[in-house]
Scaffold this motif. Structure first.
Motif, PDB file in Angstrom:
ATOM      1  N   LEU A  26       0.821  -1.203   0.000  1.00  0.00           N
ATOM      2  CA  LEU A  26       0.000   0.000   0.000  1.00  0.00           C
ATOM      3  C   LEU A  26       0.858   1.257   0.000  1.00  0.00           C
ATOM      4  CD1 LEU A  26      -2.766   0.030   2.624  1.00  0.00           C
ATOM      5  CD2 LEU A  26      -1.276   1.934   2.536  1.00  0.00           C
ATOM      6  N   ALA A  73      -4.646  13.475   3.161  1.00  0.00           N
ATOM      7  CA  ALA A  73      -6.015  12.960   3.272  1.00  0.00           C
ATOM      8  C   ALA A  73      -6.032  11.443   3.118  1.00  0.00           C
ATOM      9  CB  ALA A  73      -6.894  13.613   2.210  1.00  0.00           C
ATOM     10  N   ILE A  74      -5.262  10.921   2.166  1.00  0.00           N
ATOM     11  CA  ILE A  74      -5.245   9.468   1.953  1.00  0.00           C
ATOM     12  C   ILE A  74      -4.691   8.765   3.190  1.00  0.00           C
ATOM     13  CG2 ILE A  74      -4.181   7.643   0.615  1.00  0.00           C
ATOM     14  CD1 ILE A  74      -4.239   9.543  -1.766  1.00  0.00           C
ATOM     15  N   PHE A  77      -6.982   8.825   6.019  1.00  0.00           N
ATOM     16  CA  PHE A  77      -8.071   7.879   5.794  1.00  0.00           C
ATOM     17  C   PHE A  77      -7.664   6.471   6.216  1.00  0.00           C
ATOM     18  CE2 PHE A  77     -10.814   5.223   3.359  1.00  0.00           C
ATOM     19  CZ  PHE A  77     -12.008   5.828   3.593  1.00  0.00           C
ATOM     20  N   PHE A  78      -6.431   6.084   5.921  1.00  0.00           N
ATOM     21  CA  PHE A  78      -5.982   4.757   6.354  1.00  0.00           C
ATOM     22  C   PHE A  78      -5.935   4.650   7.858  1.00  0.00           C
ATOM     23  CE2 PHE A  78      -3.938   4.509   2.164  1.00  0.00           C
ATOM     24  CZ  PHE A  78      -4.787   3.547   1.732  1.00  0.00           C
ATOM     25  N   GLN A  81      -9.907   5.325   9.023  1.00  0.00           N
ATOM     26  CA  GLN A  81     -10.993   4.692   8.273  1.00  0.00           C
ATOM     27  C   GLN A  81     -12.150   5.640   8.026  1.00  0.00           C
ATOM     28  OE1 GLN A  81     -11.428   1.150   7.197  1.00  0.00           O
ATOM     29  NE2 GLN A  81      -9.296   1.705   7.107  1.00  0.00           N
ATOM     30  N   LEU A  83     -13.155  10.143   7.095  1.00  0.00           N
ATOM     31  CA  LEU A  83     -12.587  11.434   6.758  1.00  0.00           C
ATOM     32  C   LEU A  83     -12.746  12.436   7.876  1.00  0.00           C
ATOM     33  CD1 LEU A  83     -13.466  11.985   3.068  1.00  0.00           C
ATOM     34  CD2 LEU A  83     -11.294  11.532   4.100  1.00  0.00           C
ATOM     35  N   PRO A  85     -13.169  11.917  11.528  1.00  0.00           N
ATOM     36  CA  PRO A  85     -13.293  11.208  12.790  1.00  0.00           C
ATOM     37  C   PRO A  85     -13.006  12.130  13.964  1.00  0.00           C
ATOM     38  CG  PRO A  85     -11.169  10.819  11.886  1.00  0.00           C
ATOM     39  CD  PRO A  85     -11.838  11.791  10.977  1.00  0.00           C
ATOM     40  N   VAL A  86     -13.323  11.669  15.149  1.00  0.00           N
ATOM     41  CA  VAL A  86     -12.846  12.381  16.324  1.00  0.00           C
ATOM     42  C   VAL A  86     -11.404  11.953  16.527  1.00  0.00           C
ATOM     43  CG1 VAL A  86     -14.801  13.023  17.725  1.00  0.00           C
ATOM     44  CG2 VAL A  86     -14.222  10.653  17.477  1.00  0.00           C
ATOM     45  N   ARG A  92      -5.888   3.131  17.964  1.00  0.00           N
ATOM     46  CA  ARG A  92      -6.587   1.853  18.025  1.00  0.00           C
ATOM     47  C   ARG A  92      -5.618   0.751  17.664  1.00  0.00           C
ATOM     48  NH1 ARG A  92     -11.687   1.631  14.659  1.00  0.00           N
ATOM     49  NH2 ARG A  92     -10.417   2.738  13.169  1.00  0.00           N
ATOM     50  N   GLU A  94      -6.075  -2.148  16.377  1.00  0.00           N
ATOM     51  CA  GLU A  94      -6.235  -2.860  15.110  1.00  0.00           C
ATOM     52  C   GLU A  94      -5.798  -2.023  13.920  1.00  0.00           C
ATOM     53  OE1 GLU A  94     -10.509  -1.479  16.109  1.00  0.00           O
ATOM     54  OE2 GLU A  94      -8.769  -2.197  17.200  1.00  0.00           O
ATOM     55  N   ASP A  95      -5.559  -0.720  14.150  1.00  0.00           N
ATOM     56  CA  ASP A  95      -5.095   0.091  13.044  1.00  0.00           C
ATOM     57  C   ASP A  95      -3.615  -0.107  12.769  1.00  0.00           C
ATOM     58  OD1 ASP A  95      -7.368   1.145  12.284  1.00  0.00           O
ATOM     59  OD2 ASP A  95      -7.200   3.017  13.382  1.00  0.00           O
ATOM     60  N   HIS A  97      -0.809  -1.886  11.489  1.00  0.00           N
ATOM     61  CA  HIS A  97      -0.545  -3.047  10.662  1.00  0.00           C
ATOM     62  C   HIS A  97       0.759  -2.878   9.920  1.00  0.00           C
ATOM     63  CE1 HIS A  97      -2.571  -0.155   8.217  1.00  0.00           C
ATOM     64  NE2 HIS A  97      -2.133  -0.761   7.140  1.00  0.00           N
TER      65      HIS A  97
END
Lengths: 98, 219
Positions: A26, A73-74, A77-78, A81, A83, A85-86, A92, A94-95, A97
């Protein structure tokens, strides 16, 4: 001289495009898009000087700004998850990776 | 009053050709690729390429719109849409692709055939440069006094048209926001809402937070 530089920049664009197509991860692709934007900025500047009308250099600068914003922005976003969010600053689990 | 014009070779033609080649490669790769994230990134590259192409063709304002909307906004929009759906494109049986391929080939051939009639780039006798365009170029310094003729045309000669366009786009954006709401981009759940509990069956289409978001591992 500008012609040689233009050829070099176009060749670099082709190489970056190959990286964006092949990947494999990615981040390769995100980085490919970002550096492709940079190559576009360079190409616009070179074309301006090549045709003897460097009046459009400010447009190239605006491209650089846009490229930066799009990459941020991209990546945001990753990370989140979404555009809008708080952004609490809490990672987190699980984010992660990478 | 026919102005003599000889279409000649210039360096920008080579740049045009190489940019168009890259555009074609990028488009083919987008068609071939099954991983939607890569397609989104390639569409950003496609927009940047076409923006550069427009600048080489001296359509700077079009190029700027393309870079802002194509590379900036729509990449992010495509990514946010991708978060709500699958990460990969399903395979389509080759029998179903024959008819769309035929339509695309026929329409493309018709468009290529239509370009044969087009005047050469920069021809001062072409219809786009001869009548109204020439009048704008000649008269806008006295009429408006704005150095950029495109700005003068958009904001003064066609001022009402531009105002109507802006109104339409603004209304459409407002209606989309009102219909969708700010929660829809996050999958229908607001941040302040409590997370759905484990025993509660999650509705179709709303996937729980993926453990491995958008990772781009081996195929």
């Amino acid at each position: 001289m500008f012609a040689v530089a233009t050829v070099a920049v176009v060749a670099a664009m082709a190489l970056v495009l190959v990286r964006a197509i092949k990947g494999p991860t990615l981040y390769d692709r995100v980085l490919a898009v970002n550096s492709f934007g940079t190559k576009t900025v360079l190409l616009l500047g070179l074309v301006g000087f090549l045709t003897g009308r460097p009046d459009f250099l400010d447009i190239a600068l605006l491209y650089a700004l846009l490229n930066f914003v799009a990459t941020i922005a991209i990546l945001k976003f990753f990370r989140y998850q979404a555009l809008a969010p708080v952004m609490t600053g809490v990672d987190r689990e699980e984010d992660r990776h990478d | 009053m026919e102005i003599p014009f000889e279409p000649g070779f210039s360096w920008t033609v080579l740049i045009d050709l190489s940019l168009l080649t890259l555009l074609m490669l990028c488009g083919l790769a987008m068609v071939r690729m099954r991983r939607l994230f890569g397609v989104a990134m390639l569409s950003g590259i496609y927009s940047l390429l076409s923006a550069a192409f427009f600048v080489v063709l001296d359509a700077v304002d079009v190029a700027f719109t393309e870079a802002a909307v194509g590379a900036g906004v729509s990449t992010v929009l495509v990514l946010s849409g991708m978060a709500l759906t699958s990460k990969r494109e399903q395979r389509v049986s080759s029998r179903r692709t024959i008819l769309p391929l035929a339509i695309v080939v026929i329409v493309g051939a018709a468009l290529v055939y239509a370009t044969i009639d087009m005047p050469a780039i920069g021809d001062p006798n072409s219809p786009a440069n001869a009548y109204v365009g020439q009048a704008y170029v000649e008269r806008s310094p006295e009429d408006i006094g704005v150095p950029n003729i495109v700005t003068g045309v958009l904001a003064s000669y066609r001022g009402y048209d531009t105002m109507g366009e802006t109104l339409v786009v603004f209304t459409a954006g407002l209606a989309c926001l009102l219909l969708l709401g700010s929660g829809s981009i996050r999958g229908g759940r607001k941040v302040t809402d409590p997370a759905p509990s484990e025993d509660e069956a999650s509705p179709v289409g709303e996937a729980p937070a993926p453990a491995r978001p958008l990772s781009d591992g081996p195929r």
